[in-house]
Design a protein around this motif. Sequence first.
Motif, PDB file in Angstrom:
ATOM      1  N   VAL A  72     -14.907 -20.706  70.219  1.00  0.00           N
ATOM      2  CA  VAL A  72     -15.485 -22.032  70.050  1.00  0.00           C
ATOM      3  C   VAL A  72     -16.293 -22.059  68.757  1.00  0.00           C
ATOM      4  CG1 VAL A  72     -17.066 -23.726  71.043  1.00  0.00           C
ATOM      5  CG2 VAL A  72     -15.534 -22.430  72.517  1.00  0.00           C
ATOM      6  N   GLY A  73     -16.144 -23.146  67.999  1.00  0.00           N
ATOM      7  CA  GLY A  73     -16.865 -23.292  66.742  1.00  0.00           C
ATOM      8  C   GLY A  73     -18.348 -23.488  66.962  1.00  0.00           C
ATOM      9  N   GLY A  74     -19.116 -23.161  65.972  1.00  0.00           N
ATOM     10  CA  GLY A  74     -20.562 -23.311  66.052  1.00  0.00           C
ATOM     11  C   GLY A  74     -21.245 -22.186  65.316  1.00  0.00           C
ATOM     12  N   ALA A  75     -22.509 -22.352  65.140  1.00  0.00           N
ATOM     13  CA  ALA A  75     -23.284 -21.364  64.394  1.00  0.00           C
ATOM     14  C   ALA A  75     -23.554 -20.131  65.252  1.00  0.00           C
ATOM     15  CB  ALA A  75     -24.594 -21.974  63.927  1.00  0.00           C
ATOM     16  N   ALA A  76     -23.352 -18.983  64.661  1.00  0.00           N
ATOM     17  CA  ALA A  76     -23.669 -17.726  65.328  1.00  0.00           C
ATOM     18  C   ALA A  76     -25.150 -17.420  65.132  1.00  0.00           C
ATOM     19  CB  ALA A  76     -22.830 -16.595  64.737  1.00  0.00           C
ATOM     20  N   PRO A  77     -25.780 -16.803  66.117  1.00  0.00           N
ATOM     21  CA  PRO A  77     -27.171 -16.396  65.922  1.00  0.00           C
ATOM     22  C   PRO A  77     -27.253 -15.280  64.886  1.00  0.00           C
ATOM     23  CG  PRO A  77     -26.340 -15.581  68.026  1.00  0.00           C
ATOM     24  CD  PRO A  77     -25.269 -16.450  67.430  1.00  0.00           C
TER      25      PRO A  77
ATOM     26  N   VAL B  25     -13.458 -29.892  72.490  1.00  0.00           N
ATOM     27  CA  VAL B  25     -14.252 -28.845  71.849  1.00  0.00           C
ATOM     28  C   VAL B  25     -13.648 -28.531  70.481  1.00  0.00           C
ATOM     29  CG1 VAL B  25     -15.059 -27.775  73.992  1.00  0.00           C
ATOM     30  CG2 VAL B  25     -12.946 -26.990  72.953  1.00  0.00           C
ATOM     31  N   ARG B  26     -14.505 -28.058  69.587  1.00  0.00           N
ATOM     32  CA  ARG B  26     -14.017 -27.573  68.291  1.00  0.00           C
ATOM     33  C   ARG B  26     -13.900 -26.064  68.376  1.00  0.00           C
ATOM     34  NH1 ARG B  26     -18.064 -29.676  63.968  1.00  0.00           N
ATOM     35  NH2 ARG B  26     -19.416 -28.677  65.474  1.00  0.00           N
ATOM     36  N   GLU B  27     -12.741 -25.555  67.933  1.00  0.00           N
ATOM     37  CA  GLU B  27     -12.462 -24.133  68.051  1.00  0.00           C
ATOM     38  C   GLU B  27     -11.954 -23.566  66.724  1.00  0.00           C
ATOM     39  OE1 GLU B  27     -10.746 -24.154  72.589  1.00  0.00           O
ATOM     40  OE2 GLU B  27      -9.383 -24.696  70.966  1.00  0.00           O
ATOM     41  N   TRP B  28     -12.228 -22.292  66.509  1.00  0.00           N
ATOM     42  CA  TRP B  28     -11.661 -21.570  65.376  1.00  0.00           C
ATOM     43  C   TRP B  28     -10.271 -21.101  65.759  1.00  0.00           C
ATOM     44  CZ3 TRP B  28     -13.497 -21.249  60.613  1.00  0.00           C
ATOM     45  CH2 TRP B  28     -14.856 -21.471  60.402  1.00  0.00           C
ATOM     46  N   TRP B  29      -9.305 -21.297  64.862  1.00  0.00           N
ATOM     47  CA  TRP B  29      -7.951 -20.796  65.017  1.00  0.00           C
ATOM     48  C   TRP B  29      -7.516 -20.188  63.688  1.00  0.00           C
ATOM     49  CZ3 TRP B  29      -4.589 -20.919  69.227  1.00  0.00           C
ATOM     50  CH2 TRP B  29      -5.076 -21.570  70.351  1.00  0.00           C
ATOM     51  N   PHE B  30      -6.559 -19.287  63.730  1.00  0.00           N
ATOM     52  CA  PHE B  30      -6.007 -18.747  62.483  1.00  0.00           C
ATOM     53  C   PHE B  30      -4.491 -18.663  62.565  1.00  0.00           C
ATOM     54  CE2 PHE B  30      -6.604 -14.943  64.991  1.00  0.00           C
ATOM     55  CZ  PHE B  30      -5.543 -14.128  64.665  1.00  0.00           C
ATOM     56  N   HIS B  31      -3.874 -18.907  61.413  1.00  0.00           N
ATOM     57  CA  HIS B  31      -2.434 -18.764  61.281  1.00  0.00           C
ATOM     58  C   HIS B  31      -2.182 -17.328  60.853  1.00  0.00           C
ATOM     59  CE1 HIS B  31       1.506 -19.494  59.098  1.00  0.00           C
ATOM     60  NE2 HIS B  31       1.747 -19.804  60.365  1.00  0.00           N
ATOM     61  N   ALA B  32      -1.607 -16.516  61.732  1.00  0.00           N
ATOM     62  CA  ALA B  32      -1.474 -15.078  61.489  1.00  0.00           C
ATOM     63  C   ALA B  32      -0.650 -14.731  60.243  1.00  0.00           C
ATOM     64  CB  ALA B  32      -0.898 -14.390  62.724  1.00  0.00           C
ATOM     65  N   PRO B  33       0.501 -15.366  59.977  1.00  0.00           N
ATOM     66  CA  PRO B  33       1.274 -14.972  58.796  1.00  0.00           C
ATOM     67  C   PRO B  33       0.541 -15.183  57.470  1.00  0.00           C
ATOM     68  CG  PRO B  33       2.672 -16.176  60.320  1.00  0.00           C
ATOM     69  CD  PRO B  33       1.259 -16.304  60.825  1.00  0.00           C
ATOM     70  N   THR B  34      -0.352 -16.165  57.407  1.00  0.00           N
ATOM     71  CA  THR B  34      -1.060 -16.431  56.148  1.00  0.00           C
ATOM     72  C   THR B  34      -2.538 -16.068  56.205  1.00  0.00           C
ATOM     73  OG1 THR B  34      -1.497 -18.720  56.819  1.00  0.00           O
ATOM     74  CG2 THR B  34       0.507 -18.305  55.520  1.00  0.00           C
ATOM     75  N   ALA B  35      -3.028 -15.625  57.370  1.00  0.00           N
ATOM     76  CA  ALA B  35      -4.442 -15.292  57.572  1.00  0.00           C
ATOM     77  C   ALA B  35      -5.355 -16.466  57.226  1.00  0.00           C
ATOM     78  CB  ALA B  35      -4.832 -14.047  56.777  1.00  0.00           C
TER      79      ALA B  35
ATOM     80  N   ALA C 217      -9.838 -26.570  65.019  1.00  0.00           N
ATOM     81  CA  ALA C 217      -9.017 -27.483  65.817  1.00  0.00           C
ATOM     82  C   ALA C 217      -9.911 -28.163  66.843  1.00  0.00           C
ATOM     83  CB  ALA C 217      -7.895 -26.729  66.521  1.00  0.00           C
ATOM     84  N   ALA C 218      -9.756 -29.468  66.970  1.00  0.00           N
ATOM     85  CA  ALA C 218     -10.392 -30.207  68.059  1.00  0.00           C
ATOM     86  C   ALA C 218      -9.360 -30.272  69.174  1.00  0.00           C
ATOM     87  CB  ALA C 218     -10.791 -31.603  67.597  1.00  0.00           C
TER      88      ALA C 218
END
Length: 93
Positions: free
Chosen positions: A22-27, A51-61, A66-67
């Motif tokens: 999940v997206g957001g600021a880390a402590p 929710v807003r989430e971090w995703w990554f495209h593996a072939p291009t890193a 994504a909402a």
Amino acid sequence: MKLMPCPLNGPRNIAEFGYGGVGGAAPDPAGVDDRAWAEYLFIESNTRGVVREWWFHAPTAYWFIAARDTATDEILKTYPASELGNASVESDA
């Protein structure tokens, strides 16, 4: 086949992507006790709704945001991480 609309590569098979949390600021790891840091890393709120989430495209890193509606698993919008602070992104999701 489920498609993920990647902001860099366009629609791609969901199998090409990895979930980053999940997206957001880390402590600040230097300013938080071990219990709070462990909760941040391992405990998820499991929010129902958009929710807003971090995703990554593996072939291009390529990392992006994504909402996604957790109730329907529908991907509502994807956008580059550089737009994370943009107010219009908040209102679109």
